[in-house]
Each structure stands twice: as C-alpha cells, then as structure tokens.
Write a protein that holds these residues in place. Sequence first.
Motif, PDB file in Angstrom:
ATOM      1  N   PRO A  25       0.948  -1.279  -0.047  1.00  0.00           N
ATOM      2  CA  PRO A  25      -0.084   0.087   0.074  1.00  0.00           C
ATOM      3  C   PRO A  25       0.638   1.431   0.059  1.00  0.00           C
ATOM      4  O   PRO A  25       0.430   2.264  -0.632  1.00  0.00           O
ATOM      5  CB  PRO A  25      -0.930  -0.128   1.082  1.00  0.00           C
ATOM      6  CG  PRO A  25      -0.931  -1.369   1.337  1.00  0.00           C
ATOM      7  CD  PRO A  25       0.376  -2.282   1.063  1.00  0.00           C
ATOM      8  N   ASP A  26       2.104   1.268   0.702  1.00  0.00           N
ATOM      9  CA  ASP A  26       2.795   2.494   0.634  1.00  0.00           C
ATOM     10  C   ASP A  26       3.254   2.673  -0.643  1.00  0.00           C
ATOM     11  O   ASP A  26       3.653   3.823  -1.038  1.00  0.00           O
ATOM     12  CB  ASP A  26       4.030   2.392   1.670  1.00  0.00           C
ATOM     13  CG  ASP A  26       4.671   3.859   1.918  1.00  0.00           C
ATOM     14  OD1 ASP A  26       3.963   4.920   1.697  1.00  0.00           O
ATOM     15  OD2 ASP A  26       5.746   3.913   2.175  1.00  0.00           O
ATOM     16  N   ALA A  27       3.529   1.636  -1.578  1.00  0.00           N
ATOM     17  CA  ALA A  27       4.216   2.058  -2.902  1.00  0.00           C
ATOM     18  C   ALA A  27       3.307   2.394  -3.703  1.00  0.00           C
ATOM     19  O   ALA A  27       3.359   3.526  -4.268  1.00  0.00           O
ATOM     20  CB  ALA A  27       4.681   0.410  -3.508  1.00  0.00           C
ATOM     21  N   TYR A  28       1.910   1.966  -3.698  1.00  0.00           N
ATOM     22  CA  TYR A  28       0.890   2.561  -4.334  1.00  0.00           C
ATOM     23  C   TYR A  28       0.380   4.106  -3.952  1.00  0.00           C
ATOM     24  O   TYR A  28       0.162   4.889  -4.729  1.00  0.00           O
ATOM     25  CB  TYR A  28      -0.275   1.587  -4.439  1.00  0.00           C
ATOM     26  CG  TYR A  28      -0.398   0.606  -5.664  1.00  0.00           C
ATOM     27  CD1 TYR A  28       0.899  -0.045  -6.049  1.00  0.00           C
ATOM     28  CD2 TYR A  28      -1.505   0.541  -6.360  1.00  0.00           C
ATOM     29  CE1 TYR A  28       0.790  -0.990  -7.201  1.00  0.00           C
ATOM     30  CE2 TYR A  28      -1.446  -0.418  -7.309  1.00  0.00           C
ATOM     31  CZ  TYR A  28      -0.452  -1.040  -7.916  1.00  0.00           C
ATOM     32  OH  TYR A  28      -0.710  -2.036  -8.861  1.00  0.00           O
ATOM     33  N   GLY A  29       0.610   4.087  -2.642  1.00  0.00           N
ATOM     34  CA  GLY A  29      -0.022   5.605  -1.951  1.00  0.00           C
ATOM     35  C   GLY A  29       1.042   6.439  -2.327  1.00  0.00           C
ATOM     36  O   GLY A  29       0.593   7.612  -2.692  1.00  0.00           O
ATOM     37  N   SER A  30       2.246   6.101  -2.158  1.00  0.00           N
ATOM     38  CA  SER A  30       3.261   7.473  -2.380  1.00  0.00           C
ATOM     39  C   SER A  30       3.131   7.589  -3.859  1.00  0.00           C
ATOM     40  O   SER A  30       3.436   8.664  -4.355  1.00  0.00           O
ATOM     41  CB  SER A  30       4.619   6.901  -2.043  1.00  0.00           C
ATOM     42  OG  SER A  30       4.941   5.603  -2.700  1.00  0.00           O
ATOM     43  N   GLN A  31       3.179   6.708  -4.725  1.00  0.00           N
ATOM     44  CA  GLN A  31       3.264   6.697  -6.391  1.00  0.00           C
ATOM     45  C   GLN A  31       2.160   7.327  -6.873  1.00  0.00           C
ATOM     46  O   GLN A  31       2.093   8.477  -7.650  1.00  0.00           O
ATOM     47  CB  GLN A  31       3.368   5.455  -6.842  1.00  0.00           C
ATOM     48  CG  GLN A  31       3.522   5.393  -8.649  1.00  0.00           C
ATOM     49  CD  GLN A  31       3.500   4.127  -9.136  1.00  0.00           C
ATOM     50  OE1 GLN A  31       2.690   3.320  -8.792  1.00  0.00           O
ATOM     51  NE2 GLN A  31       4.191   3.797 -10.246  1.00  0.00           N
ATOM     52  N   PHE A  32       0.790   6.953  -6.354  1.00  0.00           N
ATOM     53  CA  PHE A  32      -0.291   7.349  -7.151  1.00  0.00           C
ATOM     54  C   PHE A  32      -0.652   8.706  -6.218  1.00  0.00           C
ATOM     55  O   PHE A  32      -1.431   9.433  -6.704  1.00  0.00           O
ATOM     56  CB  PHE A  32      -1.359   6.313  -7.016  1.00  0.00           C
ATOM     57  CG  PHE A  32      -1.165   5.338  -8.107  1.00  0.00           C
ATOM     58  CD1 PHE A  32      -1.718   5.593  -9.606  1.00  0.00           C
ATOM     59  CD2 PHE A  32      -1.006   3.969  -7.924  1.00  0.00           C
ATOM     60  CE1 PHE A  32      -1.440   4.931 -10.568  1.00  0.00           C
ATOM     61  CE2 PHE A  32      -0.536   3.130  -8.815  1.00  0.00           C
ATOM     62  CZ  PHE A  32      -1.085   3.363 -10.202  1.00  0.00           C
ATOM     63  N   GLY A  33      -0.508   8.844  -4.942  1.00  0.00           N
ATOM     64  CA  GLY A  33      -0.589   9.909  -4.138  1.00  0.00           C
ATOM     65  C   GLY A  33       0.051  11.258  -4.793  1.00  0.00           C
ATOM     66  O   GLY A  33      -0.671  12.136  -4.955  1.00  0.00           O
ATOM     67  N   LEU A  34       1.485  10.892  -5.255  1.00  0.00           N
ATOM     68  CA  LEU A  34       2.102  12.030  -5.778  1.00  0.00           C
ATOM     69  C   LEU A  34       1.429  12.242  -7.186  1.00  0.00           C
ATOM     70  O   LEU A  34       1.474  13.480  -7.628  1.00  0.00           O
ATOM     71  CB  LEU A  34       3.602  11.494  -6.057  1.00  0.00           C
ATOM     72  CG  LEU A  34       4.361  12.634  -6.907  1.00  0.00           C
ATOM     73  CD1 LEU A  34       4.532  13.549  -5.836  1.00  0.00           C
ATOM     74  CD2 LEU A  34       6.017  11.865  -6.831  1.00  0.00           C
ATOM     75  N   LYS A  35       1.106  11.136  -7.961  1.00  0.00           N
ATOM     76  CA  LYS A  35       0.537  11.579  -9.292  1.00  0.00           C
ATOM     77  C   LYS A  35      -0.645  12.357  -9.148  1.00  0.00           C
ATOM     78  O   LYS A  35      -0.851  13.505  -9.830  1.00  0.00           O
ATOM     79  CB  LYS A  35       0.000  10.203  -9.937  1.00  0.00           C
ATOM     80  CG  LYS A  35      -0.556  10.057 -11.301  1.00  0.00           C
ATOM     81  CD  LYS A  35      -0.862   8.976 -11.872  1.00  0.00           C
ATOM     82  CE  LYS A  35      -1.103   8.968 -13.417  1.00  0.00           C
ATOM     83  NZ  LYS A  35      -2.709   9.548 -13.337  1.00  0.00           N
ATOM     84  N   ARG A  36      -1.609  12.112  -8.321  1.00  0.00           N
ATOM     85  CA  ARG A  36      -2.927  12.747  -8.059  1.00  0.00           C
ATOM     86  C   ARG A  36      -2.674  14.318  -7.506  1.00  0.00           C
ATOM     87  O   ARG A  36      -3.175  15.142  -7.817  1.00  0.00           O
ATOM     88  CB  ARG A  36      -3.876  12.085  -7.259  1.00  0.00           C
ATOM     89  CG  ARG A  36      -4.262  10.659  -7.787  1.00  0.00           C
ATOM     90  CD  ARG A  36      -4.847  10.869  -9.103  1.00  0.00           C
ATOM     91  NE  ARG A  36      -5.260   9.531  -9.521  1.00  0.00           N
ATOM     92  CZ  ARG A  36      -5.541   9.423 -10.985  1.00  0.00           C
ATOM     93  NH1 ARG A  36      -5.569  10.118 -12.094  1.00  0.00           N
ATOM     94  NH2 ARG A  36      -6.187   8.161 -11.119  1.00  0.00           N
ATOM     95  N   LEU A  37      -1.469  14.188  -6.862  1.00  0.00           N
ATOM     96  CA  LEU A  37      -1.209  15.736  -6.189  1.00  0.00           C
ATOM     97  C   LEU A  37      -0.859  16.744  -7.317  1.00  0.00           C
ATOM     98  O   LEU A  37      -1.069  17.758  -7.485  1.00  0.00           O
ATOM     99  CB  LEU A  37      -0.183  15.582  -5.326  1.00  0.00           C
ATOM    100  CG  LEU A  37       0.507  16.802  -4.456  1.00  0.00           C
ATOM    101  CD1 LEU A  37      -0.483  17.615  -3.736  1.00  0.00           C
ATOM    102  CD2 LEU A  37       1.710  16.709  -3.479  1.00  0.00           C
TER     103      LEU A  37
END
Length: 315
Positions: A25-37
């Motif tokens: 979840p942190d891999a996806y959270g950081s990757q996609f969280g940055l993308k959406r940001l």
Amino acid sequence: MKRQIIDKIEQYDTIIIHRHVRPDPDAYGSQFGLKRLLEANYPNKKIYATGEHDPSLTFLEVPEEISDDVFTNSLIIVTDTANTGRIDDSRYHTGDCLIKIDHHPNDDQYGDLLWVDTNASSCSEMIYELFIEGKEYKNWKMSDASARLLFAGIVGDTGRFIYPSASVRTFEIAGQLIKYDFDRTEVFNGMYEKEPNLLHLQGYIYENFEIDENGACFIKLTKEVLEKFQVTPSDTSLLVGSLSDIKGVIAWVFLVEETEQIRVRLRSKGPVINELAKKFHGGGHPLASGATAYSWEEANRVIDELKEICRQFKK
C-alpha cells in the motif's frame, strides 16, 4: 531538497512515477498519491504511474501502460524504492532526469536528486511533507484523491499505526488527511478484508508455525500448500503480520515458494533484521525487510541466522 524537487517538477511537461516491484500500500500510496497531487496542481502536465499491477491493490489505483517514446525528455520520480534492482519498469533510466524519494536506508544512492528520510514512517508521509513545502512555495492544493492514497500508504506501512515508526508527526499528518473527502471504511476494507481461502491459509499458518526458545518464529509455505488453498505468493503478503500475535515471538520469517525462488519476508519486534536480508539478496527497514532464497537449503540458512539474531538479542 524539497524545493529542488518542486523546481524540477515545474521544469518538465512529462513526469513518470515509478515504485518498487511487489508493491504494497505505501508503494501505491506514494506513487499514485504523488500523481494525483501533481495532477491537481499542474493540469497541463502529462503525469503517468507505471509498473506491474498487483490485483490486491486495485481498490487504490491501476498503473498505466506507456510506450517507450513517452520516456524521452521526461522527469522520472521513483518513490519508496531503496535500490535500482527493485524499481518496477526498467525504463526508469531512459528519462532526462531521475529523482529518488524514499524512507529506506540509503544504501543505493541513485538519482540526480535524492531525498531520503529514514525517520519517516512511510514514503506516503514524505509525499505529504512535499505537499506542505509546495503549499508554502507554490501554493499547492491537496486533492481528495491524493489524500486518500497517502492515508492508505501511511496506514499500510505503520500497520494501522502500531509500529514504532508511527511518530507524533505521523499522527498529525493522518489527522490532516482525514479532513479530506474520502471513505476511510472503504480504504480499510480494501486493505484488510480477506477472501475465505486466504483465511483458511491463515488457519494453516497458526497450526504449522514453529518457534524456538528465543522467540524466533517461521512458517514455510510451499507451492503445494499455496495450491491447496488456491492462494498466490503475492496474496500471502496480507498474512505476514499474523505471527506477530503469538506471545513470545520477537522476530519471524515467512518463506513463500514461487516458481523459481523463495520469497523471504522478515519482521521483528526488536532485533534488527535488515542486515540479514542484505545477506540474502534483499534489504529494507531494521524491523521489516524482504529477501530472496533460491533453494530450501538457502531458506533454512535464513532461519538459522534469524535464530542466532534472536538468541543474541535476548542475552
């Protein structure tokens, strides 16, 4: 360093974000969280997230398939990945500039810009800190979609805030993220609900784990066991924390047989185990690491060394 990263982000029209293989979840959270940001603040930029998809994380996001030519003159950002050997999608080196954002020990200092914070609970927490800098520096806004993903990443890497890595700052950030409009129940259900066959495997684990007098614990999940319960090696990541509930356990290892190797998942309540992981083609955090064995003989050596680590720890 955060402002240097923001400056680089502003310089490029195309940004491709990578993370590590075997995502959590942190891999996806950081990757996609940055993308959406970044999408929320730079709507005219082309921003992609790449890597092999893990179906268990579909509730968070799904990576995109992009052609080789997209990488030309692009900015590459790799999140939550300690070394180049674990970066998902080997095309990361074909862009124009490479940035590493990570919270693991900085053993592989790759990238044109490196921001590593081993005190952060998760890489998702670091992305929130990047947002705070961007808010002050460039008037960045946080989106609901990004907040949801960063919250999930923090929850995942802190074990629902029970691991020592969850600091006062971690709780402060989580408190800010839940102010945004997303369904926390949906996030928790996606992360922790399990299929019946996986729960049956969990029962097998509780019946067959072994523990020694010093608190070293292990379970071997062979291909035959996985086939019996119709579970993939990737699915077993949801069960790694099961052995932490056993009284007297201070460190444990999940050994999961794949087609040509044995996945080694190491966890600890005190003894440092990432140096052990490095000996067996892996690495990670002091209390949570991964490695690879290429035979059951090699896997047994992992068990023996873990037992010795626990024995020394209890002296």
